[in-house]
Write a protein that holds these residues in place. Structure first.
Motif, PDB file in Angstrom:
ATOM      1  N   LYS A 138       0.859  -1.183   0.000  1.00 39.37           N
ATOM      2  CA  LYS A 138       0.000   0.000   0.000  1.00 39.37           C
ATOM      3  C   LYS A 138       0.892   1.229   0.000  1.00 39.37           C
ATOM      4  N   LYS A 139       0.611   2.134  -0.916  1.00 27.63           N
ATOM      5  CA  LYS A 139       1.375   3.373  -1.016  1.00 27.63           C
ATOM      6  C   LYS A 139       0.442   4.444  -1.538  1.00 27.63           C
ATOM      7  N   ASP A 140       0.204   5.435  -0.729  1.00 24.33           N
ATOM      8  CA  ASP A 140      -0.751   6.497  -1.055  1.00 24.33           C
ATOM      9  C   ASP A 140      -2.112   5.875  -1.382  1.00 24.33           C
ATOM     10  N   ASN A 141      -2.661   6.166  -2.534  1.00 26.19           N
ATOM     11  CA  ASN A 141      -3.940   5.587  -2.938  1.00 26.19           C
ATOM     12  C   ASN A 141      -3.771   4.340  -3.808  1.00 26.19           C
ATOM     13  N   TYR A 142      -2.545   3.936  -3.962  1.00 25.77           N
ATOM     14  CA  TYR A 142      -2.256   2.793  -4.822  1.00 25.77           C
ATOM     15  C   TYR A 142      -2.146   1.531  -3.977  1.00 25.77           C
ATOM     16  N   ILE A 143      -2.847   0.501  -4.361  1.00 25.54           N
ATOM     17  CA  ILE A 143      -2.757  -0.787  -3.688  1.00 25.54           C
ATOM     18  C   ILE A 143      -2.372  -1.823  -4.731  1.00 25.54           C
ATOM     19  N   ARG A 144      -1.378  -2.602  -4.395  1.00 22.75           N
ATOM     20  CA  ARG A 144      -0.927  -3.664  -5.295  1.00 22.75           C
ATOM     21  C   ARG A 144      -0.982  -4.972  -4.539  1.00 22.75           C
ATOM     22  N   ARG A 145      -1.644  -5.959  -5.089  1.00 21.77           N
ATOM     23  CA  ARG A 145      -1.692  -7.288  -4.484  1.00 21.77           C
ATOM     24  C   ARG A 145      -1.253  -8.302  -5.521  1.00 21.77           C
ATOM     25  N   GLU A 146      -0.376  -9.156  -5.122  1.00 20.52           N
ATOM     26  CA  GLU A 146       0.073 -10.214  -6.017  1.00 20.52           C
ATOM     27  C   GLU A 146      -0.007 -11.537  -5.287  1.00 20.52           C
ATOM     28  N   ARG A 147      -0.435 -12.534  -6.002  1.00 22.44           N
ATOM     29  CA  ARG A 147      -0.486 -13.876  -5.459  1.00 22.44           C
ATOM     30  C   ARG A 147       0.162 -14.808  -6.471  1.00 22.44           C
ATOM     31  N   SER A 148       0.882 -15.765  -5.967  1.00 25.20           N
ATOM     32  CA  SER A 148       1.423 -16.786  -6.855  1.00 25.20           C
ATOM     33  C   SER A 148       1.241 -18.143  -6.198  1.00 25.20           C
ATOM     34  N   TYR A 149       0.863 -19.102  -7.005  1.00 25.33           N
ATOM     35  CA  TYR A 149       0.613 -20.454  -6.531  1.00 25.33           C
ATOM     36  C   TYR A 149       1.355 -21.409  -7.453  1.00 25.33           C
ATOM     37  N   GLY A 150       1.807 -22.469  -6.907  1.00 28.38           N
ATOM     38  CA  GLY A 150       2.458 -23.475  -7.722  1.00 28.38           C
ATOM     39  C   GLY A 150       2.411 -24.813  -7.025  1.00 28.38           C
ATOM     40  N   SER A 151       2.277 -25.851  -7.792  1.00 28.85           N
ATOM     41  CA  SER A 151       2.332 -27.189  -7.224  1.00 28.85           C
ATOM     42  C   SER A 151       3.121 -28.078  -8.170  1.00 28.85           C
ATOM     43  N   PHE A 152       3.869 -28.967  -7.579  1.00 23.31           N
ATOM     44  CA  PHE A 152       4.724 -29.865  -8.321  1.00 23.31           C
ATOM     45  C   PHE A 152       4.505 -31.268  -7.796  1.00 23.31           C
ATOM     46  N   VAL A 153       4.478 -32.239  -8.689  1.00 22.11           N
ATOM     47  CA  VAL A 153       4.258 -33.630  -8.295  1.00 22.11           C
ATOM     48  C   VAL A 153       5.128 -34.521  -9.173  1.00 22.11           C
ATOM     49  N   ARG A 154       5.803 -35.468  -8.537  1.00 20.08           N
ATOM     50  CA  ARG A 154       6.550 -36.500  -9.259  1.00 20.08           C
ATOM     51  C   ARG A 154       6.300 -37.820  -8.569  1.00 20.08           C
ATOM     52  N   SER A 155       6.188 -38.890  -9.335  1.00 19.42           N
ATOM     53  CA  SER A 155       5.985 -40.231  -8.792  1.00 19.42           C
ATOM     54  C   SER A 155       7.127 -41.135  -9.240  1.00 19.42           C
ATOM     55  N   PHE A 156       7.492 -42.081  -8.360  1.00 20.05           N
ATOM     56  CA  PHE A 156       8.606 -42.982  -8.627  1.00 20.05           C
ATOM     57  C   PHE A 156       8.210 -44.404  -8.270  1.00 20.05           C
ATOM     58  N   ASP A 157       8.693 -45.368  -9.047  1.00 19.79           N
ATOM     59  CA  ASP A 157       8.471 -46.775  -8.766  1.00 19.79           C
ATOM     60  C   ASP A 157       9.497 -47.200  -7.717  1.00 19.79           C
ATOM     61  N   VAL A 158       9.033 -47.741  -6.598  1.00 18.49           N
ATOM     62  CA  VAL A 158       9.933 -48.152  -5.527  1.00 18.49           C
ATOM     63  C   VAL A 158       9.890 -49.658  -5.291  1.00 18.49           C
ATOM     64  N   SER A 159       9.571 -50.425  -6.326  1.00 17.24           N
ATOM     65  CA  SER A 159       9.655 -51.874  -6.171  1.00 17.24           C
ATOM     66  C   SER A 159      11.135 -52.224  -6.008  1.00 17.24           C
ATOM     67  N   GLY A 160      11.424 -53.124  -5.110  1.00 16.57           N
ATOM     68  CA  GLY A 160      12.809 -53.466  -4.806  1.00 16.57           C
ATOM     69  C   GLY A 160      13.407 -52.597  -3.715  1.00 16.57           C
ATOM     70  N   ILE A 161      12.574 -51.746  -3.091  1.00 19.85           N
ATOM     71  CA  ILE A 161      13.011 -50.860  -2.010  1.00 19.85           C
ATOM     72  C   ILE A 161      12.363 -51.329  -0.711  1.00 19.85           C
ATOM     73  N   ASP A 162      13.119 -51.298   0.378  1.00 13.52           N
ATOM     74  CA  ASP A 162      12.576 -51.588   1.701  1.00 13.52           C
ATOM     75  C   ASP A 162      11.805 -50.350   2.151  1.00 13.52           C
TER      76      ASP A 162
END
Length: 140
Positions: free
Chosen positions: A83-107
């Motif tokens: 907020k500055k004087d009569n000026y208002i600035r709002r910013e939003r950022s969203y992000g999501s990341f997903v990775r899947s791995f095969d874990v056969s042979g893993i304890d």
């Protein structure tokens, strides 16, 4: 004969531009925007998985194991308000990341995770193969 050079046929329809917008805009990075970089190294008795997740808090990262599939997800949400004087600035950022791995042979019961300096490290112990015991059977 035709030259054996790869070529790309461009279609001039709206769906083409919509579907390939990320690739067209960001170039080769367009395919990697929804993923995060991951290195997996074989350390003999275990694998070391290192996933680069800079800027995330530990609470924003989820690790889920379902059957032989290990899924790493990270969600990021930031909000800025100025907020500055009569000026208002709002910013939003969203992000999501997903990775899947095969874990056969893993304890899977012995997997350990640590997150520091923007890197998630998972220690994935290999399943120890048990050799059948041999024994001598006496004839009676």
């Amino acid at each position: 004969m035709f030259d054996l050079l790869p070529f790309e046929r461009r279609r001039n329809d709206l769906m083409h531009y919509f579907n390939d917008w990320g690739k067209d805009f960001f170039g080769e990075m367009g395919d990697q925007i929804s993923a995060f970089r991951t290195d997996i190294r074989d350390k003999g008795d275990h694998y070391l998985l290192e996933a680069e997740l800079p800027g995330f808090d530990k609470k924003d990262i989820g690790i889920n194991l379902e059957g032989d599939t290990l899924t790493i997800s990270a969600k990021h949400e930031t909000q800025n308000e100025e907020k500055k004087d009569n000026y208002i600035r709002r910013e939003r950022s969203y992000g999501s990341f997903v990775r899947s791995f095969d874990v056969s042979g893993i304890d899977t019961g012995s997997i350990k995770a640590e997150y520091k300096n923007g890197v998630l490290e998972l220690i994935l112990p290999k399943v120890v193969e048990t050799k059948p015991q041999s024994r001598q059977i006496d004839i009676g």
